[in-house]
Design an enzyme around this catalytic site. Structure first.
Site, PDB file in Angstrom:
ATOM      1  CE  LYS A   1      -4.212   1.263   0.807  1.00  0.00           C
ATOM      2  NZ  LYS A   1      -5.270   0.061   0.227  1.00  0.00           N
TER       3      LYS A   1
ATOM      4  CG  HIS B   1     -13.958  -2.767 -21.097  1.00  0.00           C
ATOM      5  ND1 HIS B   1     -12.817  -3.131 -21.895  1.00  0.00           N
ATOM      6  CD2 HIS B   1     -14.310  -1.496 -21.318  1.00  0.00           C
ATOM      7  CE1 HIS B   1     -12.757  -2.838 -23.190  1.00  0.00           C
ATOM      8  NE2 HIS B   1     -13.904  -0.997 -22.947  1.00  0.00           N
TER       9      HIS B   1
ATOM     10  CB  SER C   1     -17.872  -0.400 -11.639  1.00  0.00           C
ATOM     11  OG  SER C   1     -17.600  -1.711 -12.025  1.00  0.00           O
TER      12      SER C   1
HETATM   13  N1  NDP Z   1     -11.477   2.546  -4.629  1.00  0.00           N
HETATM   14  C1  NDP Z   1     -10.918   0.768  -4.698  1.00  0.00           C
HETATM   15  O1  NDP Z   1     -10.797  -0.238  -5.330  1.00  0.00           O
HETATM   16  C2  NDP Z   1     -10.269   0.088  -3.152  1.00  0.00           C
HETATM   17  C3  NDP Z   1     -11.229   1.244  -1.763  1.00  0.00           C
HETATM   18  N2  NDP Z   1     -11.480   0.339  -0.648  1.00  0.00           N
HETATM   19  C4  NDP Z   1     -11.198   1.517   0.484  1.00  0.00           C
HETATM   20  O2  NDP Z   1     -12.876   2.073   0.504  1.00  0.00           O
HETATM   21  C5  NDP Z   1     -12.841   2.883   0.969  1.00  0.00           C
HETATM   22  C6  NDP Z   1     -13.575   4.054   0.372  1.00  0.00           C
HETATM   23  O3  NDP Z   1     -12.576   4.279  -1.070  1.00  0.00           O
HETATM   24  P1  NDP Z   1     -12.949   5.025  -2.388  1.00  0.00           P
HETATM   25  O4  NDP Z   1     -14.116   4.827  -2.973  1.00  0.00           O
HETATM   26  O5  NDP Z   1     -11.986   4.603  -3.662  1.00  0.00           O
HETATM   27  O6  NDP Z   1     -12.354   6.606  -2.197  1.00  0.00           O
HETATM   28  P2  NDP Z   1     -13.205   7.362  -2.420  1.00  0.00           P
HETATM   29  O7  NDP Z   1     -11.759   8.454  -2.322  1.00  0.00           O
HETATM   30  O8  NDP Z   1     -13.617   7.706  -4.222  1.00  0.00           O
HETATM   31  O9  NDP Z   1     -14.594   7.796  -1.830  1.00  0.00           O
HETATM   32  C7  NDP Z   1     -14.202   8.275  -0.438  1.00  0.00           C
HETATM   33  C8  NDP Z   1     -15.516   9.102  -0.136  1.00  0.00           C
HETATM   34  O10 NDP Z   1     -15.423   9.031   1.283  1.00  0.00           O
HETATM   35  C9  NDP Z   1     -16.484   9.949   1.789  1.00  0.00           C
HETATM   36  N3  NDP Z   1     -16.325   9.844   3.162  1.00  0.00           N
HETATM   37  C10 NDP Z   1     -14.776  10.301   4.317  1.00  0.00           C
HETATM   38  N4  NDP Z   1     -14.934   9.460   4.900  1.00  0.00           N
HETATM   39  C11 NDP Z   1     -15.744   9.950   5.956  1.00  0.00           C
HETATM   40  C12 NDP Z   1     -16.855   9.818   6.410  1.00  0.00           C
HETATM   41  N5  NDP Z   1     -16.106   9.467   7.758  1.00  0.00           N
HETATM   42  N6  NDP Z   1     -17.806   9.639   6.549  1.00  0.00           N
HETATM   43  C13 NDP Z   1     -18.881   9.377   5.204  1.00  0.00           C
HETATM   44  N7  NDP Z   1     -17.908  10.075   4.109  1.00  0.00           N
HETATM   45  C14 NDP Z   1     -16.926  10.045   4.566  1.00  0.00           C
HETATM   46  C15 NDP Z   1     -16.057  10.897   0.838  1.00  0.00           C
HETATM   47  O11 NDP Z   1     -16.385  12.279   1.255  1.00  0.00           O
HETATM   48  P3  NDP Z   1     -15.208  13.673   0.404  1.00  0.00           P
HETATM   49  O12 NDP Z   1     -15.344  13.194  -0.886  1.00  0.00           O
HETATM   50  O13 NDP Z   1     -16.428  14.078   0.928  1.00  0.00           O
HETATM   51  O14 NDP Z   1     -14.377  13.356   1.302  1.00  0.00           O
HETATM   52  C16 NDP Z   1     -16.048  10.296  -0.055  1.00  0.00           C
HETATM   53  O15 NDP Z   1     -17.021   9.848  -1.144  1.00  0.00           O
HETATM   54  C17 NDP Z   1     -10.807   3.381   1.768  1.00  0.00           C
HETATM   55  O16 NDP Z   1     -10.945   2.699   2.950  1.00  0.00           O
HETATM   56  C18 NDP Z   1     -10.347   1.924   0.570  1.00  0.00           C
HETATM   57  O17 NDP Z   1      -8.954   2.361   1.380  1.00  0.00           O
HETATM   58  C19 NDP Z   1     -11.280  -1.032  -0.801  1.00  0.00           C
HETATM   59  C20 NDP Z   1     -10.813  -1.849  -1.975  1.00  0.00           C
HETATM   60  C21 NDP Z   1     -10.770  -1.580  -3.076  1.00  0.00           C
HETATM   61  O1  AKG Z   2      -6.560  -2.805  -7.109  1.00  0.00           O
HETATM   62  C1  AKG Z   2      -5.289  -3.528  -6.125  1.00  0.00           C
HETATM   63  O2  AKG Z   2      -4.427  -3.581  -6.679  1.00  0.00           O
HETATM   64  C2  AKG Z   2      -5.808  -2.920  -5.490  1.00  0.00           C
HETATM   65  C3  AKG Z   2      -7.225  -2.323  -3.997  1.00  0.00           C
HETATM   66  C4  AKG Z   2      -6.787  -1.538  -2.867  1.00  0.00           C
HETATM   67  O3  AKG Z   2      -6.240  -0.951  -2.544  1.00  0.00           O
HETATM   68  C5  AKG Z   2      -8.080  -2.320  -1.600  1.00  0.00           C
HETATM   69  O4  AKG Z   2      -7.712  -3.712  -2.140  1.00  0.00           O
HETATM   70  O5  AKG Z   2      -7.511  -1.832  -0.869  1.00  0.00           O
END
Ligand code: NDP
Ligand code: AKG
Length: 665
Positions: A292, A374, A378
């Protein structure tokens, strides 16, 4: 640091066992008490005063009371006290006044017990010599035990310690099981000579040491880099940024995991997230070690041009230090990063390594035009859906939590409406569940008749990325109505960030199913409360693995230098049409002139599978297989609703196997 952490846990486990030596106690309570002993570590590390009261009083009640029934009674009393204190006591002063108040309640039995609680408490607080004296505790623990307790928040563990806690408690169960399997069954074979017995004992002892050695090695982070680099800002000034990359495990290479930009990113956070990636990849049989990265910055405070320069500079640092490359370490998107940042990184790596044919595979989550696949955008939300779908349609799990199976008629609240939250909500709603609330950083929405997810996403895009003011729902007032995540609903998607559910609020959560789209949203103590309350937590290391699973597909696509389906698309269509023609010909030969046409349904899929079809079915299969394996592990170890422990055990076992078969050099 990590190995001493483990040493401490071992010490504490031993303390718990010594305490129990004098107490005849049944197996279930013994297990609980060991947990209690180990739990002392948390309070030492986090100085959690509520934990302090519970663990000390609970453990010491056991140690001073040498009769079985009494010990059990004391423990349950300690727990009752703990429950009473939750939400009321968050510091030392409050604890003292709470105890005094309870002690003068007039109830003699309670008074006596409270006094004993204070006695035990002060024993540990000031003397630190009772039973602990007999143990050769590490200096850190001695110091921690003799120090006066600090006044800190109730349940706010360090993120890395929290992941280690989950891992360690599962590792303890698995390690014990593996040691048991290797126990020597001698003494039964009367033919065996003494020297043979000795030789067998040596073999068994060696095996035991190997098992322990592998477990010690599996848990800590293997390599970590902190780099401070300089970037030119738009106004000509220069700024220094701190970036980190942790590689948790090298049992499979490359290491894999996202890269986040956030103001609170630090070494502890990337280590925690890298460790989670190892167990996540193993859970879903994605053949990578965990990694990470993060840069400490508020991405909203910089221009696109500045963000590009920051990202490229970070890529240069990672490349220079061997933390970037298709065979060694492959980042991907995470919080506040996406396709754009991945394209910059890939481009920078290619520029620095022009002869590397596989250069595009140095990151995943790229735009399609840059070698992306693709379905990656999502994928995490899709995986969250598949995992939740598996459990929500499982009669046994639904019975355990008192919910009917299926999506229809279920309500859900989603915390986080970013990449993961949005797509998860979209798939939940598509299956018939009703989204009644969305919780975001800057505001919450509620509509008991349902929120239209796609319409809300449109609004968010047009409204500068904010959901506030959306006309299709009312604003939820957290001050008067309480936090939205505590609202009545069937499913709570926790898809925002870490440590949002703790011992402080877990008992207020009403959802029956908690889907962990985010990494580390629930602390160990929060988790324990939810499991006890018969709520099903579908854990991060399984549930949000959709992202890395599809990243794996993207990496393979890049190494193959061809997109999925390209070689079979036309061939499959030609073959299908030939079959239809052949049927028509056979009928004609039998005198039946019936035209054989493809149905509307068949016409849609008459060509071969597209890249999207392959990615989607590969992901669905992966999530189902991994989920079933975890359910099987939960049954094997009799874990009931503790799916998290089952998932960790399932992953640990796979990584253990790799190490035990690869051997040591
Ligand atoms: N993207 C990926 O492929 C993956 C992501 N994850 C995990 O998923 C989680 C979200 O990631 P991701 O969706 O990619 O990130 P994004 O940046 O796309 O979205 C995070 C969202 O959470 C909101 N947010 C942050 N803090 C809070 C809070 N305290 N209460 C409510 N909403 C909050 C943010 O709001 P705002 O924009 O207003 O700050 C934002 O809309 C993380 O823990 C990440 O590690 C896990 C696996 C894979
Ligand atoms: O797609 C990846 O390699 C990692 C995604 C990721 O950061 C996670 O699952 O928390």
């Amino acid at each position: 640091m990590e190995s001493s952490f483990r040493e401490h846990r071992r010490d504490l486990r031993q303390v718990a066992l010594v305490i129990l030596d004098g107490v005849e106690i049944n197996a279930k309570n013994k297990q609980e008490s060991i947990k209690t002993g180990v739990g002392i570590l948390d309070l030492i590390e986090n100085h959690s005063i509520i934990g302090l009261a519970r663990e000390h009083i609970g453990t010491w009640a056991q140690c001073v009371t040498k009769e079985t029934a009494k010990a059990v009674e004391e423990l349950s009393f300690a727990k009752k006290m703990y429950n009473l204190m939750v939400g009321k006591v968050s510091n030392f002063v409050q604890l003292e006044s709470f105890i005094k108040k309870e002690a003068s309640s007039g109830n003699k039995k309670v008074e006596k017990k409270i006094q004993r609680g204070i006695l035990n408490y002060s024993l540990i607080d000031t003397n630190n010599n009772h039973i602990f004296k007999k143990m050769s505790l590490s200096n850190t623990i001695k110091r921690a035990l003799s120090a006066s307790p600090k006044v800190l928040a109730a349940d706010n563990p360090k993120f890395y310690a929290m992941v280690l806690d989950f891992t360690q408690s599962s590792a303890d169960i698995l390690e014990k099981e593996l040691l048991k399997q290797n126990e020597l069954k001698i003494g039964h074979d009367l033919q065996m000579r003494e020297d043979q017995v000795k030789a067998m004992e040596r073999t068994v002892d060696q095996k035991k040491k190997t098992i322990e050695g592998i477990f010690d090695f599996m848990l800590p982070c293997k390599s970590i880099i902190e780099t401070n680099f300089r970037v030119r800002m738009d106004d000509g000034s220069h700024k220094v940024f701190s970036g980190y990359r942790a590689q948790h495990s090298h049992h499979r290479l490359p290491t894999k995991g996202g890269m986040r930009y956030a103001p609170d990113v630090d070494m502890d956070e990337v280590k925690a997230l890298a460790a989670l990636m190892t167990w996540k990849c193993a859970a879903c049989d994605v053949p990578f070690g965990g990694g990470k990265a993060g840069i400490t910055l508020d991405s909203k405070a910089y221009s696109v041009a500045e963000l590009e320069r920051i990202t490229r500079a970070f890529a240069q640092q990672l490349n220079k230090h061997g933390f970037l490359g298709p065979a060694v370490d492959v980042p991907a998107p995470d919080m506040y990063t996406g396709e754009r940042e991945m394209a910059w990184m890939a481009n920078e790596y290619q520029r620095l390594n022009p002869t590397d044919l596989n250069a595009p595979a140095c990151v995943t989550g790229k735009p399609i035009s840059q070698g992306g696949v693709h379905g990656r955008v999502s994928a995490t939300g899709r995986g969250v859906f598949h995992g939740t779908d598996l459990f929500i349609n499982n009669q046994k799990y639904c019975d355990m939590i008192g919910l009917t199976t299926g999506w229809e008629g279920k309500t859900f609240v989603m915390q986080g409406f970013g990449n993961v939250g949005f797509h998860s909500a979209r798939y939940f709603a598509r299956k018939g569940a009703k989204c009644i609330g969305i919780s975001e950083y800057n505001g919450d929405l509620f509509n008991e008749n349902g929120i239209d997810i796609l319409d809300l996403e449109d609004y968010k895009l047009k409204n500068g990325g904010s959901i506030v003011g959306y006309p299709g729902a009312r604003a939820w007032n957290a001050e008067t109505e309480g936090p939205l995540i505590e609202a009545e609903c069937d499913i709570l998607g926790v898809c925002a960030k870490e440590k949002v559910i703790t011992a402080d609020n877990a008992h207020k959560i009403k959802a029956k199913i908690l889907s962990e789209g985010a990494n580390g949203p629930i602390t160990p103590k929060g988790h324990e409360i939810l499991v006890k309350n018969n709520q099903l937590v579908i854990p991060d290391l399984y549930l949000n693995a959709g992202g890395v699973t599809v990243s794996y597909f993207e990496w393979l696509k890049n190494l193959n230098h061809v997109s999925y389906g390209r070689l079979t698309w036309q061939f499959t269509e030609d073959q299908n049409r030939a079959i239809l023609g052949s049927v028509a010909q056979s009928l004609a030969a039998a005198g039946q002139n019936i035209p054989i046409n493809a149905s509307e349904e068949l016409e849609k899929s008459i060509h071969g599978a597209s890249e999207k079809d392959i990615v989607h079915s590969g992901l669905a299969f992966t999530m189902k297989r991994a989920g079933l394996k975890i359910m099987e592990t939960a049954d094997e170890f009799n874990l009931g609703l503790d799916v998290r422990t089952a998932a960790y055990i399932s992953s640990l076992r796979k990584v253990y196997e790799v190490y035990s078969q690869a051997g040591f050099n």
